[in-house]
Write an enzyme that holds these catalytic residues in place. Sequence first.
Site, mmCIF file in Angstrom:
data_model
loop_
_atom_site.group_PDB
_atom_site.id
_atom_site.type_symbol
_atom_site.label_atom_id
_atom_site.label_comp_id
_atom_site.label_asym_id
_atom_site.label_seq_id
_atom_site.Cartn_x
_atom_site.Cartn_y
_atom_site.Cartn_z
ATOM 1 N N TYR A 11 -31.472 -27.102 20.807
ATOM 2 C CA TYR A 11 -30.506 -27.645 22.084
ATOM 3 C C TYR A 11 -29.470 -26.884 21.599
ATOM 4 C CZ TYR A 11 -26.557 -30.737 23.891
ATOM 5 O OH TYR A 11 -26.077 -31.007 24.866
ATOM 6 N N ASP A 31 -37.592 -19.448 15.164
ATOM 7 C CA ASP A 31 -37.968 -20.994 15.304
ATOM 8 C C ASP A 31 -39.649 -20.997 15.814
ATOM 9 O OD1 ASP A 31 -38.465 -22.874 17.387
ATOM 10 O OD2 ASP A 31 -36.399 -22.958 17.849
ATOM 11 N N SER A 74 -35.930 -34.816 14.194
ATOM 12 C CA SER A 74 -35.532 -35.041 14.136
ATOM 13 C C SER A 74 -34.900 -36.778 14.716
ATOM 14 C CB SER A 74 -33.912 -34.163 14.925
ATOM 15 O OG SER A 74 -34.604 -33.705 16.893
ATOM 16 N N TYR A 138 -34.747 -40.086 8.490
ATOM 17 C CA TYR A 138 -34.475 -38.787 8.803
ATOM 18 C C TYR A 138 -32.842 -39.164 8.046
ATOM 19 C CZ TYR A 138 -31.658 -36.367 12.504
ATOM 20 O OH TYR A 138 -30.635 -35.718 12.876
ATOM 21 N N ASN A 167 -22.976 -37.791 19.000
ATOM 22 C CA ASN A 167 -23.716 -37.971 19.974
ATOM 23 C C ASN A 167 -23.162 -36.800 20.895
ATOM 24 O OD1 ASN A 167 -24.762 -40.477 20.203
ATOM 25 N ND2 ASN A 167 -22.608 -41.031 19.790
ATOM 26 N N PHE A 203 -28.208 -52.665 25.761
ATOM 27 C CA PHE A 203 -28.849 -53.015 24.778
ATOM 28 C C PHE A 203 -27.602 -54.337 23.780
ATOM 29 C CE2 PHE A 203 -32.141 -49.691 24.512
ATOM 30 C CZ PHE A 203 -33.090 -50.429 24.482
ATOM 31 N N ARG A 216 -19.515 -45.596 21.474
ATOM 32 C CA ARG A 216 -19.493 -44.098 20.837
ATOM 33 C C ARG A 216 -19.299 -43.503 21.005
ATOM 34 N NH1 ARG A 216 -22.087 -47.729 18.813
ATOM 35 N NH2 ARG A 216 -24.612 -48.224 18.294
ATOM 36 N N ARG A 276 -29.876 -54.501 19.600
ATOM 37 C CA ARG A 276 -31.663 -54.086 19.178
ATOM 38 C C ARG A 276 -30.767 -53.751 18.198
ATOM 39 N NH1 ARG A 276 -32.079 -47.928 21.263
ATOM 40 N NH2 ARG A 276 -29.437 -47.937 20.781
ATOM 41 N N GLY A 278 -29.882 -53.361 14.139
ATOM 42 C CA GLY A 278 -28.603 -52.589 13.013
ATOM 43 C C GLY A 278 -28.105 -51.649 14.358
#
Length: 320
Positions: A11, A31, A74, A138, A167, A203, A216, A276, A278
């Site tokens: 991506y 790749d 990832s 990760y 993000n 969530f 976010r 969720r 955390g």
Amino acid sequence: MKLVVTGGAGYVGSVCAARLVESGHDVVVVDDLSTGHADAVPDGCTFVEGELTEVVGPLLADGVDGVLHFAAKSLVGESMEDPHKYWQGNVVTSLRLLEAMREHRVARLVFSSTAATYGEPDSGSITENAPTRPSNTYGATKLAIDHAIASYATAYGLGGVSLRYFNVAGAHGPFGERHTTETHLIPLVLQVAFGQREHIRIFGEDWPTRDGTCVRDYIHVTDLADAHLLALENAVPGAHRVYNLGNGTGFSVREVIDACRRITGHAIPASVAQRRPGDPAELVASSAAARTDLGWQPRRTGLDEIVSDAWEFARRQHGQ
């Protein structure tokens, strides 16, 4: 410049490779296609399919000005279930890349790092001085690579830049997000619009935010790619620099869903689930250092523009 882009069929790597070609650079994409797509390699690039550690030495021996390193495992959940895959695939592979760069005197490296290196910070605007306390394998592997780059910069004169982004969303023309295992909010919401899932889960709706849902930071993938070009140009021999990259504006989960409804014209049912463990209430990046040092300025900051580009890419993938 002649540049090698590892993971350039993925991506972010494909968008960055496209922007490099558009800027007149000679680009080689490497790749193994384990998660990337051959048709995502931009026209004008030389494509080498193979395991990075097996092909990078001969490539760098031909003379290369810099490397942009995106290739990585990832998936956060998978990293906790199979940590060996991540320490081997991320850290060991990156160390071999660094050694090949040292052997062939390649002076510049831009590394695709992550906000996961910060773990679960307190809510608020996150700077590069925030404590690095990764909460999953990760993030720990990415932080380990950051440390390795810093060591190579000090000892061997490498000019390294690690970019920690939050993000990533949107698309750059024919280059966009398509993962076999999708975990990101915007493409998941768009899957509801396509009828691939019945609803999107929220969530928690009792967070201490403006509408009760988590907030976010979303950065357009083209702005992100442009930051990599600037980082490459500003890499300083013997120095390792770390920059956070984000929009600087946080959007709530409900705001993202509403934007997807506006752009797609679909109702997009949503259901509320428990919080969720955390999940911080709000995570927004401070990109002040990148703006000051690199002259970087995100230009595609509106949520509707980000979603619209992602939607157009997804429609092309569905033949619409």
